[in-house]
Design a protein around this motif. Sequence first.
Motif, PDB file in Angstrom:
ATOM      1  N   THR A  81       0.848  -1.196   0.000  1.00  0.00           N
ATOM      2  CA  THR A  81       0.000   0.000   0.000  1.00  0.00           C
ATOM      3  C   THR A  81       0.882   1.243   0.000  1.00  0.00           C
ATOM      4  OG1 THR A  81      -1.861  -1.092   1.062  1.00  0.00           O
ATOM      5  CG2 THR A  81      -1.714   1.292   1.338  1.00  0.00           C
ATOM      6  N   ASP A  82       1.853   1.291   0.903  1.00  0.00           N
ATOM      7  CA  ASP A  82       2.733   2.457   0.991  1.00  0.00           C
ATOM      8  C   ASP A  82       3.596   2.634  -0.254  1.00  0.00           C
ATOM      9  OD1 ASP A  82       1.701   3.017   3.470  1.00  0.00           O
ATOM     10  OD2 ASP A  82       3.384   2.146   4.579  1.00  0.00           O
ATOM     11  N   ALA A  83       3.943   1.522  -0.907  1.00  0.00           N
ATOM     12  CA  ALA A  83       4.775   1.599  -2.111  1.00  0.00           C
ATOM     13  C   ALA A  83       4.090   2.392  -3.216  1.00  0.00           C
ATOM     14  CB  ALA A  83       5.120   0.193  -2.614  1.00  0.00           C
ATOM     15  N   VAL A  84       2.765   2.360  -3.232  1.00  0.00           N
ATOM     16  CA  VAL A  84       2.017   3.090  -4.252  1.00  0.00           C
ATOM     17  C   VAL A  84       1.464   4.404  -3.702  1.00  0.00           C
ATOM     18  CG1 VAL A  84       0.147   2.957  -5.950  1.00  0.00           C
ATOM     19  CG2 VAL A  84       1.380   0.887  -5.313  1.00  0.00           C
ATOM     20  N   LEU A  85       1.026   4.394  -2.459  1.00  0.00           N
ATOM     21  CA  LEU A  85       0.364   5.559  -1.878  1.00  0.00           C
ATOM     22  C   LEU A  85       1.227   6.811  -1.944  1.00  0.00           C
ATOM     23  CD1 LEU A  85      -1.826   5.709   1.243  1.00  0.00           C
ATOM     24  CD2 LEU A  85       0.048   7.318   1.026  1.00  0.00           C
ATOM     25  N   ALA A  94      -5.734   8.286   3.196  1.00  0.00           N
ATOM     26  CA  ALA A  94      -5.810   7.757   1.834  1.00  0.00           C
ATOM     27  C   ALA A  94      -5.698   6.233   1.803  1.00  0.00           C
ATOM     28  CB  ALA A  94      -4.712   8.371   0.967  1.00  0.00           C
ATOM     29  N   ARG A  95      -5.214   5.642   2.874  1.00  0.00           N
ATOM     30  CA  ARG A  95      -5.017   4.183   2.911  1.00  0.00           C
ATOM     31  C   ARG A  95      -6.314   3.425   2.653  1.00  0.00           C
ATOM     32  NH1 ARG A  95      -0.138   2.731   4.778  1.00  0.00           N
ATOM     33  NH2 ARG A  95      -0.813   0.661   5.425  1.00  0.00           N
ATOM     34  N   ALA A  96      -7.455   4.007   3.041  1.00  0.00           N
ATOM     35  CA  ALA A  96      -8.751   3.329   2.859  1.00  0.00           C
ATOM     36  C   ALA A  96      -9.071   3.086   1.388  1.00  0.00           C
ATOM     37  CB  ALA A  96      -9.858   4.145   3.508  1.00  0.00           C
ATOM     38  N   GLY A  97      -8.448   3.819   0.492  1.00  0.00           N
ATOM     39  CA  GLY A  97      -8.688   3.665  -0.939  1.00  0.00           C
ATOM     40  C   GLY A  97      -7.792   2.636  -1.607  1.00  0.00           C
ATOM     41  N   ILE A 101     -11.317  10.764 -10.091  1.00  0.00           N
ATOM     42  CA  ILE A 101     -10.151  11.224  -9.349  1.00  0.00           C
ATOM     43  C   ILE A 101     -10.340  12.678  -8.929  1.00  0.00           C
ATOM     44  CG2 ILE A 101      -8.810  11.931 -11.374  1.00  0.00           C
ATOM     45  CD1 ILE A 101      -7.332  10.273  -8.264  1.00  0.00           C
ATOM     46  N   LEU A 102     -11.100  13.443  -9.713  1.00  0.00           N
ATOM     47  CA  LEU A 102     -11.321  14.848  -9.383  1.00  0.00           C
ATOM     48  C   LEU A 102     -12.047  15.005  -8.054  1.00  0.00           C
ATOM     49  CD1 LEU A 102     -12.281  16.124 -12.938  1.00  0.00           C
ATOM     50  CD2 LEU A 102     -10.070  16.338 -11.761  1.00  0.00           C
ATOM     51  N   THR A 103     -12.994  14.120  -7.775  1.00  0.00           N
ATOM     52  CA  THR A 103     -13.699  14.142  -6.493  1.00  0.00           C
ATOM     53  C   THR A 103     -12.730  13.866  -5.355  1.00  0.00           C
ATOM     54  OG1 THR A 103     -15.681  13.329  -7.581  1.00  0.00           O
ATOM     55  CG2 THR A 103     -15.609  13.115  -5.188  1.00  0.00           C
ATOM     56  N   LEU A 104     -11.831  12.919  -5.571  1.00  0.00           N
ATOM     57  CA  LEU A 104     -10.866  12.569  -4.537  1.00  0.00           C
ATOM     58  C   LEU A 104      -9.858  13.686  -4.290  1.00  0.00           C
ATOM     59  CD1 LEU A 104     -10.245   8.849  -5.500  1.00  0.00           C
ATOM     60  CD2 LEU A 104     -11.751   9.759  -3.720  1.00  0.00           C
TER      61      LEU A 104
END
Length: 158
Positions: free
Chosen positions: A26-30, A41-44, A135-138
């Motif tokens: 998760t962290d590698a991409v986040l 953001a981890r929840a996504g 992605i715009l909402t996020l």
Amino acid sequence: MTIITVNTPQGRLTLEQRRTLAETLTDAVLVPEVGRVAPPARAGFQVHFTEREPDMMAIGGRLVPDAEHAADVMVIDVAVMDGDWRREVRAEVIERILAAMAAACGLAEPSPAWWVTFRVIEEGSWGSRGGVLSILTLLDSGVFSAEKAERIRAAIGA
């Protein structure tokens, strides 16, 4: 939203390795995706572990159990929402994923039979929450760094 799918031969990863990888992948991409460490953001992010019998995988045209030399075969697929995925950002993610896999497996370096695929899901092609997710909402959630949000808007023409 990001989905990371780790495909391995059955029994290749222990429960403890999967626990570690759930976090480190998760962290590698986040961090490259949102531009900073952002716990909300981890929840996504989802990480899926898929195991296959060795005779359901092949390398070099031979089933894994029939191969002359044992290969540590894995395929890690990363699917991300459209955004700031310039070549150097994708390369950073791939390198971070391979490093996380090697660390979790107690190896000095990744196996040459580990492959990472990186797929960008086009804006308007991701569904969640009963509809199409943008992605715009996020970007309005506040988890993205200001610089990363600006780059994403430019990348998708918003």
